[in-house]
Design a protein around this motif. Structure first.
Motif, mmCIF file in Angstrom:
data_model
loop_
_atom_site.group_PDB
_atom_site.id
_atom_site.type_symbol
_atom_site.label_atom_id
_atom_site.label_comp_id
_atom_site.label_asym_id
_atom_site.label_seq_id
_atom_site.Cartn_x
_atom_site.Cartn_y
_atom_site.Cartn_z
ATOM 1 N N ALA A 101 0.833 -1.203 0.000
ATOM 2 C CA ALA A 101 0.000 0.000 0.000
ATOM 3 C C ALA A 101 0.867 1.251 0.000
ATOM 4 O O ALA A 101 0.583 2.223 -0.715
ATOM 5 C CB ALA A 101 -0.934 -0.001 1.206
ATOM 6 N N ALA A 102 1.941 1.239 0.792
ATOM 7 C CA ALA A 102 2.827 2.403 0.849
ATOM 8 C C ALA A 102 3.459 2.679 -0.512
ATOM 9 O O ALA A 102 3.638 3.839 -0.905
ATOM 10 C CB ALA A 102 3.912 2.174 1.897
ATOM 11 N N ALA A 103 3.807 1.609 -1.240
ATOM 12 C CA ALA A 103 4.368 1.810 -2.578
ATOM 13 C C ALA A 103 3.365 2.528 -3.478
ATOM 14 O O ALA A 103 3.727 3.411 -4.255
ATOM 15 C CB ALA A 103 4.759 0.460 -3.185
ATOM 16 N N CYS A 104 2.105 2.157 -3.375
ATOM 17 C CA CYS A 104 1.078 2.841 -4.179
ATOM 18 C C CYS A 104 0.925 4.289 -3.751
ATOM 19 O O CYS A 104 0.786 5.183 -4.596
ATOM 20 C CB CYS A 104 -0.262 2.112 -4.035
ATOM 21 S SG CYS A 104 -0.329 0.521 -4.873
ATOM 22 N N PHE A 105 0.943 4.555 -2.454
ATOM 23 C CA PHE A 105 0.781 5.925 -1.987
ATOM 24 C C PHE A 105 1.968 6.795 -2.399
ATOM 25 O O PHE A 105 1.803 7.983 -2.720
ATOM 26 C CB PHE A 105 0.596 5.952 -0.471
ATOM 27 C CG PHE A 105 -0.675 5.289 -0.006
ATOM 28 C CD1 PHE A 105 -1.842 5.413 -0.751
ATOM 29 C CD2 PHE A 105 -0.704 4.521 1.150
ATOM 30 C CE1 PHE A 105 -3.022 4.794 -0.342
ATOM 31 C CE2 PHE A 105 -1.872 3.900 1.564
ATOM 32 C CZ PHE A 105 -3.032 4.037 0.810
ATOM 33 N N ARG A 106 3.168 6.215 -2.415
ATOM 34 C CA ARG A 106 4.310 6.985 -2.898
ATOM 35 C C ARG A 106 4.171 7.285 -4.389
ATOM 36 O O ARG A 106 4.553 8.354 -4.872
ATOM 37 C CB ARG A 106 5.611 6.229 -2.607
ATOM 38 C CG ARG A 106 6.078 6.363 -1.165
ATOM 39 C CD ARG A 106 7.509 5.880 -1.009
ATOM 40 N NE ARG A 106 7.590 4.429 -1.126
ATOM 41 C CZ ARG A 106 7.475 3.577 -0.120
ATOM 42 N NH1 ARG A 106 7.245 4.039 1.103
ATOM 43 N NH2 ARG A 106 7.583 2.285 -0.296
ATOM 44 N N ALA A 107 3.612 6.322 -5.129
ATOM 45 C CA ALA A 107 3.371 6.577 -6.556
ATOM 46 C C ALA A 107 2.339 7.681 -6.743
ATOM 47 O O ALA A 107 2.449 8.500 -7.661
ATOM 48 C CB ALA A 107 2.906 5.290 -7.244
ATOM 49 N N VAL A 108 1.331 7.735 -5.874
ATOM 50 C CA VAL A 108 0.347 8.828 -5.952
ATOM 51 C C VAL A 108 1.034 10.161 -5.754
ATOM 52 O O VAL A 108 0.757 11.134 -6.479
ATOM 53 C CB VAL A 108 -0.765 8.616 -4.901
ATOM 54 C CG1 VAL A 108 -1.665 9.842 -4.821
ATOM 55 C CG2 VAL A 108 -1.584 7.390 -5.237
#
Length: 890
Positions: free
Chosen positions: A845-852
């Protein structure tokens, strides 16, 4: 359709005899009607199996096999609807066509049509071997065949089916220069699912054979989609020999991913690369560096550059805040002979040194005997210090003679306008007879709400100033709202000696105050009131809370106040509607509805062109300005007062007003759905509608019910929309406008999108395993990322309530597919990250939020939300760990 297509065929070199063959082939196609075309509204059992199959003309095989020319239209139909139900098995049919001498184009059309997802075509899905053969056939034609009318359609069909080995094939063909259409090949790679292309992009970008432009496009796809791991794969580009243009683009893409350990690499690039990339590396390093000694080293590098470049680097250093050592390094520049050195110090010292210390330095170095111009170069910096004493010092300089320094004085006064430190000297300054009006007047306007001296100056300016300055003075006095000025403003409003625009500003100022607004009623009876003043009067009265004042404005607007010019009459009504749009009133809703009905009835012109097509909505708003303004005001009122009962719908005027009627319906589709739906049904009952017009009205009716969350009615509306599939794919823009889609390209296959909307509507009607079964087919081929996200949200909400692991798996698959097809968009990553967080997968999830954070514009709400999610997860700030995600692991 034929008349639309013929000019394009002629431009592509078709000869008359070939056109005759096409006409002969088309003659075999029956006209599509609601009885002969395709989908029937699915019953419960049919809904589980997909929407059904499309009807095909009995002679389709002869038409298609008569030759490439005769099969153009039928081929395009296949690309949209899939292969006919009675078509032979794909491999055997393609072999038969090839042995019969059919061209590679014919084979490619058949192969692309076989890739139409089974949720659209109704045919059984292809097995993996046949699908791979079809994809390869289409690729060969796109890369090496002719660029015909079906190129875009075949591209859209094949792109979502591409797998890693096929992307590798495309890139290898590019490297070996065996591709006829290189741009098409690059587009295929860029639009392929991200996991299919991810592992092959770096090798292409690192290869020196392709052009810089091609390498840049794929480099952006790799880094923007995959984050820091993709960047690390391109590390050889950060070593000599450097290619300046490619390196500069790489640095731009690297910017949101920088980490402290990257700063040494940026320093090395600055020292070794040369060119624009070298200078940009220094700026990038300056923007991110926080270590004091490194920042001082950056400043030393910058001081060796030419003036404009060193200013750019210093501006980048400003981002990391003050550090006194930088200021101490620049202090000696204040006394340098070179004016560029002095300018650099004066500009940036306020950013590098504490304001009190810097002010003391200035005061010590300022020479009281120096000319006002010499002092002015200091004042440009002093006035920007966040200290009251500094602003007072600048104000004193301004009044004592600094006003003589031209642009310096203008800059200092502009900075001082919002601050009270200018007020003690304002009277002396404003009444200096030699001071330029260009300096004094804006200062008086800015200080009018706070200073009696400023207001006195503006009162005097009403007689001495003309044109725009007079209007600005009236506006400033009205905004200040002093009781002493009300009488003055009333005199201006009623005095015909003043310019019309000045009277209009006075009327607007009076209408802003409850005690003075009723005074304006006497102006309604003035026989020769200028149009500008009349427009301001109606707009001002229409904004009043008292119903009697609004009623007077309404009567004046529709009576015309003695005017006969059509444009002026329309302008007065529009002024009323504009005011009511800005300040909606509950009591105006039935009146606005009646006014809209009359506005539509007055539309006399037919559709705006000879083909009887509806124009782009923006052009319709210009052509039917009154309808647009009234519908906007009514929509604003309905939105502001959702609890108010809607008026009864009325019948639309004749079909000659279809453009204006559609515009009004579009404005009210979400806010007055009962009326909008009734109007759609009324228009669609007209048997002589042009196909494209029917498509737009059908799509509008679909939107009404989809927006209202009424699955049964939306299913019926969808059913009506796809009764004529040929009309849909011939008018994708009308479908997009009717559905309020801003991007027409997203509806390249409108039947696909409608079928997908049908699946979503069915799932909303019957949430649960049975209703969700059809959503799994959205994972096949291309489905719009938005519809994938809608489906994922629907399934996840149910799965969360029911604690159903299988439903959660489907929700994750749908969200992941949206990321695959739109890896450079932030919204799919955000949704997928939320799902992963809810399932306890914190790192993913953190990887996705960093991509956001990487993909969202600065300050965007999604970026703020993603940053908060990372903080709640207790992880390090963005970019502290490698990015990963569903599209970056292969």
């Amino acid at each position: 359709m034929l008349f639309q297509l013929l000019p394009r065929l002629i431009r592509h070199g078709w000869r008359p005899n070939r056109l005759c063959l096409l006409l002969a082939g088309l003659a075999l196609l029956p006209a599509t009607s609601s009885e002969s075309a395709g989908l029937s509204l699915p019953q419960e059992a049919e809904a589980k199996q997909g929407p059904g199959r499309w009807s095909w003309p009995r002679e389709w095989r002869n038409t298609f096999e008569a030759g490439e020319e005769a099969g153009q239209i039928l081929g395009l139909r296949m690309l949209h609807l899939g292969l006919p139900a009675d078509a032979p098995p794909l491999r055997s049919w393609m072999k038969q066509l090839q042995e019969g001498g059919q061209s590679s184009w014919t084979l490619a059309v058949v192969a692309a049509a076989a890739l139409v997802p089974d949720r659209v075509s109704g045919r059984p899905p292809l097995n993996a071997e046949d699908r791979n053969h079809a994809v390869q056939t289409v690729l060969e034609e796109l890369l090496r065949g002719k660029l015909d009318l079906h190129r875009e359609a075949m591209h859209q069909r094949v792109r979502a089916w591409l797998q890693g080995r096929q992307v590798e094939f495309i890139l290898q063909e590019l490297l070996e220069d065996r591709v006829r259409h290189r741009s098409m090949a690059i587009n295929l790679v860029i639009t392929a699912p991200y996991s299919a292309s991810r592992s092959h992009l770096a090798s292409f970008v690192l290869d020196p054979r392709p052009s810089v432009q091609e390498r840049e496009r794929l480099m952006e796809r790799l880094i923007a989609g995959g984050g820091r791991p993709g960047l690390m794969e391109l590390a050889p580009l950060l070593q000599p020999p450097y290619l300046d243009e490619l390196l500069r683009r790489l640095l731009v893409l690297w910017t949101p991913l920088l980490q402290p350990e990257d700063h040494s690499t940026l320093e090395r690039i600055f020292q070794q690369a040369g060119g624009s990339a070298s200078r940009f590396a220094l700026q990038l390093w300056a923007r991110e560096e926080k270590e004091p000694q490194a920042r001082l080293r950056i400043l030393e590098y910058a001081l060796e550059l030419e003036p404009n470049l060193r200013q750019a680097v210093c501006q980048s250093l400003v981002r990391q805040g003050q550090w006194e050592a930088l200021g101490q390094r620049l202090l000696p520049f204040l006394t340098r002979a070179d004016p560029e050195d002095r300018r650099l110090a004066l500009r940036f010292l306020p950013f590098f040194m504490p304001a009190p210390e810097l002010l003391e330095t200035y005061k010590q170095r300022l020479e009281p005997e120096a000319s006002f111009r010499a002092q002015g170069s200091w004042m440009l910096s002093i006035v920007r210090l966040p200290l009251s004493e500094a602003r007072s010092l600048a104000a004193q300089w301004l009044v004592e003679g600094g006003w003589r320094t031209g642009s310096m004085a203008l800059t200092v006064s502009r900075v001082l306008r919002p601050f009270p430190e200018i007020d003690p000297v304002l009277e002396r300054l404003l009444f200096l007879e030699e001071a330029p009006v260009s300096l004094l007047f804006p200062l008086a306007v800015a200080r009018a709400p706070y200073s009696e001296d400023a207001r006195n100056y503006l009162r005097g300016a009403l007689s001495s100033q003309k044109g725009m300055r007079q209007e600005q003075a009236i506006q400033a006095l009205g905004t200040a709202g002093e009781a002493a000025d009300l009488r003055l403003l009333q005199e201006i409003a009623f005095d015909p000696q003043y310019r019309p625009m000045s009277r209009a500003e006075a009327i607007r100022a009076l209408s802003l105050r409850a005690e003075s607004a009723p005074l304006l009623l006497d102006l309604l009876a003035e026989p020769d009131l200028p149009y500008a003043a009349a427009e301001a009067l109606i707009e001002g009265l229409s904004r009043q809370p008292e119903e009697s004042l609004r009623q007077a404005a309404r009567q004046a607007a529709f009576s015309g106040m003695g005017r006969t010019d059509p444009d002026e009459l329309r302008g007065l009504r529009t002024a009323r509607w504009r005011a009511l749009e800005d300040q909606p009133r509950e009591g105006e809703i039935p009146l606005l509805a009646a006014e809209l009905s009359r506005a539509l009835a007055k539309v006399e012109d037919a559709l705006p062109n000879e083909n009887r097509r509806l124009e782009d909505p923006r052009r319709l708003m210009v052509a039917y300005a009154s309808v647009s303004a009234c519908a906007s005001a009514l929509a604003a009122a309905l939105k502001a007062f959702p609890q108010v009962d809607r008026p009864e719908p009325w019948a639309l005027p004749s079909s000659d007003a279809l453009g204006a009627s559609w515009l009004a319906t579009s404005f009210l589709a979400q806010l007055w759905p009962r009326a909008a739906d009734a109007w759609c049904q009324q228009v669609l009952a007209e048997p002589t509608l042009a196909p494209s017009v029917r498509v737009r009205w059908l799509a509008t009716r679909v939107r009404i019910h989809l927006d209202r969350g009424r699955p049964e009615r939306s299913l019926a509306a969808l059913q009506a929309a796809w009764q004529d599939p040929d009309a849909l794919w011939q008018s994708p823009w009308d479908l997009a406008f009717g559905l309020a889609q801003s991007e027409v390209r997203g509806w390249a296959f409108p039947v696909d999108r409608l079928v997908d909307a049908h699946l979503l509507a069915g799932a909303r009607r019957q949430p649960g395993p049975q209703g969700f079964a059809g959503l799994r087919s959205l994972l096949q081929a291309y489905a719009s990322p938005q519809q994938l996200m809608d489906g994922a949200t629907l399934v996840a909400n149910w799965a969360d309530a029911e604690n159903d692991p299988e439903a959660w798996a489907l929700a994750l698959d749908l969200a992941s597919r949206a990321v695959e097809l739109a890896p450079l968009e932030a919204h799919p990553r955000w949704l997928y990250g939320q799902f992963l967080r809810d399932r306890g997968q914190a790192l993913e999830a953190a990887a996705c939020f960093r991509a956001v954070l990487r993909l969202s514009p600065d300050g965007h709400a999604l970026a703020k939300n993603a940053e908060k999610e990372l903080q709640d997860l207790g992880l390090l700030p963005p970019n502290s760990e490698h990015d990963s995600g569903p599209g970056s692991r292969e």
